[in-house]
Every structure is written in structure tokens, then in C-alpha cells.
Design a protein around this motif. Structure first.
Motif, PDB file in Angstrom:
ATOM      1  N   ARG A 222      10.976  49.191 -18.076  1.00 29.11           N
ATOM      2  CA  ARG A 222      12.089  49.562 -18.947  1.00 29.11           C
ATOM      3  C   ARG A 222      12.634  50.932 -18.563  1.00 29.11           C
ATOM      4  NH1 ARG A 222      11.840  49.934 -25.523  1.00 29.11           N
ATOM      5  NH2 ARG A 222      13.938  50.715 -25.834  1.00 29.11           N
TER       6      ARG A 222
ATOM      7  N   ALA B  58      16.005  51.567 -28.142  1.00 28.26           N
ATOM      8  CA  ALA B  58      14.887  52.194 -28.846  1.00 28.26           C
ATOM      9  C   ALA B  58      13.746  51.228 -29.139  1.00 28.26           C
ATOM     10  CB  ALA B  58      15.388  52.806 -30.162  1.00 28.26           C
ATOM     11  N   SER B  59      14.059  49.942 -29.288  1.00 28.55           N
ATOM     12  CA  SER B  59      13.049  48.963 -29.685  1.00 28.55           C
ATOM     13  C   SER B  59      12.419  48.296 -28.464  1.00 28.55           C
ATOM     14  CB  SER B  59      13.671  47.901 -30.592  1.00 28.55           C
ATOM     15  OG  SER B  59      12.762  46.839 -30.807  1.00 28.55           O
ATOM     16  N   HIS B  60      11.134  48.494 -28.303  1.00 27.47           N
ATOM     17  CA  HIS B  60      10.417  47.884 -27.178  1.00 27.47           C
ATOM     18  C   HIS B  60      10.416  46.361 -27.306  1.00 27.47           C
ATOM     19  CE1 HIS B  60       7.449  47.514 -23.968  1.00 27.47           C
ATOM     20  NE2 HIS B  60       6.790  46.674 -24.759  1.00 27.47           N
ATOM     21  N   LEU B  61      10.176  45.856 -28.506  1.00 17.72           N
ATOM     22  CA  LEU B  61      10.106  44.409 -28.710  1.00 17.72           C
ATOM     23  C   LEU B  61      11.448  43.744 -28.428  1.00 17.72           C
ATOM     24  CD1 LEU B  61       8.625  41.874 -29.623  1.00 17.72           C
ATOM     25  CD2 LEU B  61       9.246  42.443 -31.992  1.00 17.72           C
ATOM     26  N   ALA B  62      12.537  44.312 -28.972  1.00 18.64           N
ATOM     27  CA  ALA B  62      13.864  43.730 -28.762  1.00 18.64           C
ATOM     28  C   ALA B  62      14.206  43.705 -27.273  1.00 18.64           C
ATOM     29  CB  ALA B  62      14.919  44.519 -29.534  1.00 18.64           C
ATOM     30  N   TYR B  63      13.904  44.788 -26.596  1.00 19.30           N
ATOM     31  CA  TYR B  63      14.200  44.846 -25.162  1.00 19.30           C
ATOM     32  C   TYR B  63      13.373  43.817 -24.399  1.00 19.30           C
ATOM     33  CZ  TYR B  63      14.675  46.522 -20.397  1.00 19.30           C
ATOM     34  OH  TYR B  63      14.920  46.591 -19.050  1.00 19.30           O
TER      35      TYR B  63
ATOM     36  N   VAL C  90      19.705  50.235 -30.722  1.00 16.00           N
ATOM     37  CA  VAL C  90      18.482  49.574 -31.181  1.00 16.00           C
ATOM     38  C   VAL C  90      17.749  48.962 -29.999  1.00 16.00           C
ATOM     39  CG1 VAL C  90      17.572  47.676 -32.578  1.00 16.00           C
ATOM     40  CG2 VAL C  90      19.427  49.116 -33.464  1.00 16.00           C
ATOM     41  N   LEU C  91      18.499  48.331 -29.101  1.00 19.04           N
ATOM     42  CA  LEU C  91      17.909  47.725 -27.913  1.00 19.04           C
ATOM     43  C   LEU C  91      17.233  48.797 -27.055  1.00 19.04           C
ATOM     44  CD1 LEU C  91      17.604  45.144 -26.155  1.00 19.04           C
ATOM     45  CD2 LEU C  91      19.742  45.771 -25.049  1.00 19.04           C
TER      46      LEU C  91
END
Length: 208
Positions: A207, A68-73, A65-66
Motif C-alpha cells: 500500500r 486511511a482504511s487498511h481494510l477498505a483498501y 477513507v480509502l
């Protein structure tokens, strides 16, 4: 490749990565200079706990998830960078001016020592991305992926603890030099600049 062959290959690769000097090494050596071997090893245990936590997170699927998710990263990215920059500036501006004997009463508790090591790793999303991208290379087909990820993370943790124990033991012979007030202050400032460098690198990096 068999599971045994994959484990051997991972151990060799992880060993090389473990002994490469970096942020964790600087933190452990700085703690050794300021507070002695016991606190330094507690810091190393905190670092190891952070690695193990990332291994469990990746095994649970949150690492994907980290990735794949821009916001979480981005959230973890900036929290981690801010923490490193804060520690770096603090060490540079207010380095310790005393050795171990003079700081006995103000020595940090074991919980503070390991927590600093833990936060340094768990707030760095690069560790999670590293595990997501690196560990799968050593997982054979048809293996239980979560179990293998945790197993590989545990091997990495044990290698790290062994390396830090060796490093602390070897550097401990220089403790009379490391505990001199000018050396303690210099180590704090040097570690501060290392933290700043890694914090800026993390903040400015794109990223992966």
C-alpha cells in the motif's frame, strides 16, 4: 498560484500521464483489433467513466477513507487484482481466432465494451490513491475542494478521451492488418500478458 495557472499546470502534467502507455492503452488497442473503432471508443468511454467516478468518490471524501482504511483498501486491492488476473488468463488461454468480419454476430454490445473499460479502472484502488495524492497539488488555497477535484477529474477525462480518439484514428489505418486472425490472437495474448503483469503488480504491491 491562480486557479487558471493551477489548471494549466494540471493539464500539462495530466497530458504527459495520459499518453504514457499502460493498461488502458492495451485494452483499447486490443478492442480495436478485435472489434473495430466504434467498440474501442466505447471501451475508452468506459475507462473515462471510471476516472470520473473516482474523481467524484475522492471529492465526496471517500477517497480519503480509502487512503486511511487498511481494510477498505485491501478489499478493493484484491478484487481489482483478481479481475485483472482473470482477464489476463482468459485472453492468454482463449484468444480470439477471427477478425472483425468473422465476428460480426458475436461482437460485444456497447454496454459490455464500456463496462470492461469501467471495471478495469474502478476496481483499481491505485487510481483512487493517485487522485487523492495528485489532485490536491493543483488546488489553490481557499478553493472549493470538492468542486476543484471534480473539475480536475473532468479535465483528465477529456484529455483521455481526446488521446484515445487520436490513437484509435491513427491505429485504424492499420485495421486491415489488425483484423487478420493471427494478429487478433496475438493481440489478445499480448493484452493478456499485460493484464497479468498489472494484476500481479497490483496483488504484490504494498500500500502506498
Amino acid at each position: 498560484m491562480s486557479v487558471a495557472a493551477d489548471l494549466i499546470a494540471f493539464t500539462l502534467a495530466a497530458s504527459l500521464l495520459t499518453i504514457t502507455p499502460g493498461l488502458d492503452t492495451a485494452l483499447v488497442l486490443r478492442t480495436l483489433a478485435a472489434h473495430g473503432p466504434a467498440q474501442a471508443f466505447k471501451t475508452a468511454c468506459g475507462i473515462a467513466l471510471g476516472c470520473l467516478a473516482w474523481g467524484i468518490i475522492v471529492a465526496a471524501g471517500l477517497g480519503a477513507v480509502l487512503a486511511a482504511s487498511h481494510l477498505a483498501y485491501e478489499v478493493l486491492h484484491w478484487v481489482g487484482a483478481s479481475y485483472l488476473l482473470y482477464l489476463g488468463i482468459k485472453l492468454i488461454l482463449t484468444p480470439r481466432r477471427h477478425g472483425i468480419e468473422a465476428s460480426t454476430e458475436t461482437n460485444p454490445s456497447g454496454s459490455r465494451a464500456w463496462m470492461r473499460g469501467f471495471l478495469t479502472n474502478i476496481l483499481n484502488p491505485k487510481v483512487g490513491i493517485f487522485y487523492v495524492s495528485f489532485l490536491p497539488q493543483f488546488i489553490p488555497p481557499h478553493a472549493d475542494v470538492p468542486v476543484m477535484v471534480v473539475l480536475l477529474a473532468c479535465i483528465h477525462v477529456l484529455l483521455g478521451l481526446a488521446w484515445f480518439a487520436l490513437l484509435i484514428s491513427a491505429a485504424g489505418r492499420l485495421l486491415p492488418l489488425l483484423q487478420r486472425p493471427p494478429v487478433v490472437a496475438a493481440m489478445d495474448r499480448l493484452t493478456g500478458f499485460v493484464f497479468l503483469a498489472f494484476g500481479l503488480k497490483l496483488a504484490l504491491s504494498e500500500r502506498p
